[in-house]
Design an enzyme around this catalytic site. Sequence first.
Site, short mmCIF file in Angstrom:
data_model
loop_
_atom_site.label_atom_id
_atom_site.label_comp_id
_atom_site.label_asym_id
_atom_site.label_seq_id
_atom_site.Cartn_x
_atom_site.Cartn_y
_atom_site.Cartn_z
N ARG A 97 9.83 13.69 9.00
CA ARG A 97 10.03 13.47 7.57
C ARG A 97 10.75 14.68 6.97
O ARG A 97 10.16 15.44 6.20
CB ARG A 97 8.67 13.27 6.89
N TYR B 173 -5.64 2.78 8.14
CA TYR B 173 -5.26 3.57 9.31
C TYR B 173 -6.52 3.71 10.16
O TYR B 173 -7.56 4.14 9.64
CB TYR B 173 -4.79 4.97 8.92
N SER C 12 -4.37 1.83 -0.45
CA SER C 12 -4.05 2.59 0.76
C SER C 12 -5.25 3.38 1.24
O SER C 12 -6.07 3.83 0.43
CB SER C 12 -2.89 3.54 0.45
N SER D 70 7.39 -5.09 8.72
CA SER D 70 7.59 -3.83 8.01
C SER D 70 8.02 -2.76 8.97
O SER D 70 7.68 -2.78 10.16
CB SER D 70 6.26 -3.42 7.35
N LYS E 55 0.17 -4.66 9.90
CA LYS E 55 1.30 -4.19 9.09
C LYS E 55 2.18 -3.28 9.95
O LYS E 55 1.70 -2.30 10.51
CB LYS E 55 0.79 -3.42 7.88
N PRO F 262 0.83 -1.20 0.00
CA PRO F 262 0.00 0.00 0.00
C PRO F 262 0.86 1.25 0.00
O PRO F 262 1.81 1.35 0.78
CB PRO F 262 -0.79 -0.12 1.30
N GLY G 177 12.84 -2.64 0.90
CA GLY G 177 14.13 -2.84 0.26
C GLY G 177 14.19 -3.92 -0.80
O GLY G 177 15.27 -4.18 -1.35
N ILE G 178 13.07 -4.53 -1.13
CA ILE G 178 13.08 -5.55 -2.20
C ILE G 178 13.38 -4.87 -3.54
O ILE G 178 12.62 -4.02 -3.98
CB ILE G 178 11.71 -6.26 -2.29
N ARG H 186 10.08 4.93 6.95
CA ARG H 186 9.42 6.24 7.04
C ARG H 186 8.83 6.51 8.42
O ARG H 186 8.36 7.61 8.67
CB ARG H 186 8.29 6.32 6.00
#
Lengths: 366, 366, 366, 366
Positions: free
Chosen positions: A170, A135, A112, A258, A236, A83, A293-294, A263
């Site tokens: 961020r 969320y 998402s 994850s 997640k 997402p 990172g895939i 982030r």
Amino acid sequence: MDISARSMLLCLDDYEVTARELLNKAAYEYIASGAADEKTLKANRAAFDEIEILPQVLVDVSSIDTSRTIFGRKHDYPILLAPTGYHRLFHERGEIESVYGANRSNTTLIASTFSTVSFEAMQRASAAPLWFQLYMQRDRGFTRELVRRVTEAGCEAICLTVDLAVNSPRDRELRAGFELPAGMVRENLIDMGRETASAAHSGGVGMLYNQVRAPNVTWKDVEWLRDELTIPLLLKGVLRPEDAETARQLGCDGVIVSNHGGRALDGVPSTMSMLPKIADKVGGSLALFLDGGIRRGTDVFAALAMGADAVMVGRSYLYALAVDGAEGIERMMAILKTEFEMAMGLAGCTALSTIERAMLQMRPAR
Amino acid sequence: MDISARSMLLCLDDYEVTARELLNKAAYEYIASGAADEKTLKANRAAFDEIEILPQVLVDVSSIDTSRTIFGRKHDYPILLAPTGYHRLFHERGEIESVYGANRSNTTLIASTFSTVSFEAMQRASAAPLWFQLYMQRDRGFTRELVRRVTEAGCEAICLTVDLAVNSPRDRELRAGFELPAGMVRENLIDMGRETASAAHSGGVGMLYNQVRAPNVTWKDVEWLRDELTIPLLLKGVLRPEDAETARQLGCDGVIVSNHGGRALDGVPSTMSMLPKIADKVGGSLALFLDGGIRRGTDVFAALAMGADAVMVGRSYLYALAVDGAEGIERMMAILKTEFEMAMGLAGCTALSTIERAMLQMRPAR
Amino acid sequence: MDISARSMLLCLDDYEVTARELLNKAAYEYIASGAADEKTLKANRAAFDEIEILPQVLVDVSSIDTSRTIFGRKHDYPILLAPTGYHRLFHERGEIESVYGANRSNTTLIASTFSTVSFEAMQRASAAPLWFQLYMQRDRGFTRELVRRVTEAGCEAICLTVDLAVNSPRDRELRAGFELPAGMVRENLIDMGRETASAAHSGGVGMLYNQVRAPNVTWKDVEWLRDELTIPLLLKGVLRPEDAETARQLGCDGVIVSNHGGRALDGVPSTMSMLPKIADKVGGSLALFLDGGIRRGTDVFAALAMGADAVMVGRSYLYALAVDGAEGIERMMAILKTEFEMAMGLAGCTALSTIERAMLQMRPAR
Amino acid sequence: MDISARSMLLCLDDYEVTARELLNKAAYEYIASGAADEKTLKANRAAFDEIEILPQVLVDVSSIDTSRTIFGRKHDYPILLAPTGYHRLFHERGEIESVYGANRSNTTLIASTFSTVSFEAMQRASAAPLWFQLYMQRDRGFTRELVRRVTEAGCEAICLTVDLAVNSPRDRELRAGFELPAGMVRENLIDMGRETASAAHSGGVGMLYNQVRAPNVTWKDVEWLRDELTIPLLLKGVLRPEDAETARQLGCDGVIVSNHGGRALDGVPSTMSMLPKIADKVGGSLALFLDGGIRRGTDVFAALAMGADAVMVGRSYLYALAVDGAEGIERMMAILKTEFEMAMGLAGCTALSTIERAMLQMRPAR
């Protein structure tokens, strides 16, 4: 995009390079950046570089089966699309184009909460069921209604994000001035009012809490949601084996290992370093996914060997979307799938079940 | 400073970048540099990069308490402003402006023996009690008088620096030609004579001993000072657990785990690598502080998890002072505080007491 | 050299930077380069970066004694000048100027077999006894005569080099076209004929053996030399503890832990990594020296803590010689000595005997 | 090539630098590149940097024997030329020139299935027997015929490649547009038809299987081939000790520890990290070879100390071929041989049998 330019897109990183040229800075930085000093962002990639695959030779690999059944449906490859928000920043048709790309590559897309097209519209456009990333809002009634809507629309599974209870720093995103352009809104949140639905979601100095993400979500809410749902529930953003175990005990169907792609909290471990510990704890009894990172077929191989049932790719398909729309996603996925088949073939594996942790070893320390 | 420039100051390192542009080279180098090859300066930062935080999910973090009581007074945040010298190099009002910044951010400032404004003037300007950093002089009578003066003025605690018995090789500082401009003096030392009070404090080739810092300070002097004082005594610059233990036995109130920001002996360990060993030895019975390399909210979190009661920030507030005076310090501290709250919220902590060493792990070696 | 330029020479590396500007490329490369890929050259330096000094505070360091008695003569500092060749490349008076520099800094110089001034002339110019570094020649008679000559001239000790039985690949030196200019000869070898005495000593493709260094030197020759000598004999270039032990058994007086400054076999361990193992084997019964990578006072401190009785500095004094002649060597040594005193004072040591291995720890692996 | 340019070629890497200038980009990239992110390509080199040689001093090295008998024939040095493809890209006479270079340096060349000159022509041109590298084809009859032909022509041994059952992602090669120029064909495969014989062998997106390399080769095929052959059979591309053990049990004569120079599966271990494990398993009963990253005489020394009977050099001789033809190969080999002799001499070894694993140690981790 002309054919010769397309033919020069040879690996997933090529899509990032090209997207960087095409996108405005704020949009590119939104995709590429992590929190704070990006230690976790880099650690996610570095973890793959530390893993070596020990190949078995002289196996007949003239037929390789990469399929896996997840929640009762067969996936050609153990790869899903993670997402991600705000696709209209990257393509004029936004998430609709992403759905087309997912369909063309026969891959499951996880929509998402922060999509710029409503989930219903996405699911209508899709030839296959989507999943939905949730969320939880402060107003649990809103959340209940949102979950009801997406389930009704045909959603196959819900992924509740649990790693962003408050904002994270961020810096790169703020520095680039990232915000939603006029006319772009988070369509799933439109009932909260236009202003809220269109506010850029990143914090700033002193902005600890987020308007649309509740800071008080606990395991009680997981139980409540579990009871509300008629479809699988995944958490997640889990990194601690103990939290995965609690998810299992409370009847969750899966866990996505994850760190929000680096982030959320900067400085947390890479997903690959925690995956084997979580797999040791709950592997077999919960569906296990990994993102972060895939970029290569060998990364998919390593994650599966460490215990994941499947992996999720995020940034790479946004870059592909920006570069070449649905066709970009299709080709990007074709590259990754071929690389994964090459990894299996060269390592001597003909089915996912033969990919085992014993085929990996940690690279000798420098 | 205009509002839009100020809004681009997003993390502590931004203040360094901006200060570097604004300050003359000698003043910038004085702040930024460490001793010799700056191995320890870099090690202080690198130590934080090697620590990972393992976040706990699904905790209600809608209320986060960051306060800590130190020597009987409640601090909103476990962050203090470390003693640093020569503030008039960075702002025309010097330490007075720093006091304003500390007050605006409700933070305790530790005044330096080497301030360019007298401690009395600083304390008069301050809405809250200050602490005082002490270099013991060869003339113990002078030291006794100095300590009496600052105590009388309202000083809350004395931090005796113990890690700079002789000079250290300050190559970068010497190369930049650092010295006090005409008219600027170490006001607290004015009774030693104008020449001594205004002499640049760094050594040079062959200059082993320092005019105003005694090389013969021993534990006997600590006992003497302890008996002289009516306020808490801390030792600043301790790295060996054995020395912290002696401090405890002699009745000191606290220890600041410090290597003088990498400005004393180059090649000594990072403060973060020694903190847990010292906490294991004296934690709980002595107030423990750490300085050296704090730049992020996660650094504060890690130091507390390793056993510090609070941390001290040095270079960053000098940069902020140079960039934007008291307002700079206020905003810089607001950034650090918010980041710290984000770290707590994202790690699942709602009070300082819940930040534990078990939440940390060392990053896997490369 | 004018005074202001001189005052900017603040650390040993400054002499290299300045020498690089002043010397022709071949001469600079001769000093700076190591063999092959320079792995060992870099490892020598890197080893010091991995060592941390744990300082003891609150020790009275108002008096620091840095002296050590070696072979019955008191040295102010545990630092000697290593044997190096061809000083006339770096200063018109060549080794005579080096002798002046050594005398001015009250330091013992070890003359090289490959000096461009004869040992006798060097010793005559010197106010203090010199040591002599010996390459054994194929013609042992020549070697016997050479040793007799230098002993008669006043030489205090002989250092037999044992780590260069055949040539090593000196790519950088060959690339820079290093060779002795016309009129410059290895004066100690003049009796071998002018051609031999003036031939550049580095090999090239296919040049395994060296004209003036015997490849067949064994422990038997050490015994023979030992019997010939009336002064102490040291072996230079020992890295294996077993070889140090054999040296002890055969009655050698000392061992110089050295890898020829990374100029012999590339890929051998750093000297600092082998020193403690050798000290554990023979420390106390043999005088132990270390060279390779000493650039800072803390390096001297670390070497002594690891078991060396003294260290040797090579490249740095050649750079100083090139930059400022005897005065350069004097100032360079003053910098190093002051730094060493600072290291002692800041670590809480007042005599060499108090510098112990327990004060060191290895830097945590990254 | 003029003599002075030639004299500046001092180490193997110099040939790469010069070849890069002379070759067109596609040809250079074909030699230099590895698969995907080139992790394994770099790991091969890095592994040598982590190994230290502990030299023994005072050994008489006035005579050094570097010879080794392999399959009954004496080799002057334990170094062979690895199989590589398409030499006509690098020299107009192609593999014929390589044969001349091999002969001039008295070194055994292993011809590739993918040579641009037929094996028969190569063997005819050669003063010494060649070895042949074999890719097994889907059509086993073709393979049998190929093996018969080369054996008849005088081939001394067959190296069956087992590490490339499917294609690997050769991004750099594809990016450079590598393909065989018109008129250049894989002469050994000409009976498959001109089109097949001239097709570039690298894959692309979606190209998992290769036209001329069978994906279904198993240990059964090894047994079959073993029975077909009258000359030694080696497996090339083994990394797992278990696979080496199986090779031994099935009567193979040797194993080449190889990862295809980092061109097959990216992310597999360096050859040097696996060699000692394989040597522990089968050393002594199988001839053991290593390729991947050999650039220095010390690399040859290290490989032998870890258990290899000999090493193979690949990229370096292609660069030398491109730079200076047979003379290039001769000089390149002379450099490597001299360096190897220097390594032996400086480490105190006079015969290959004295090169032992105990002379190596791993470099301390940083």
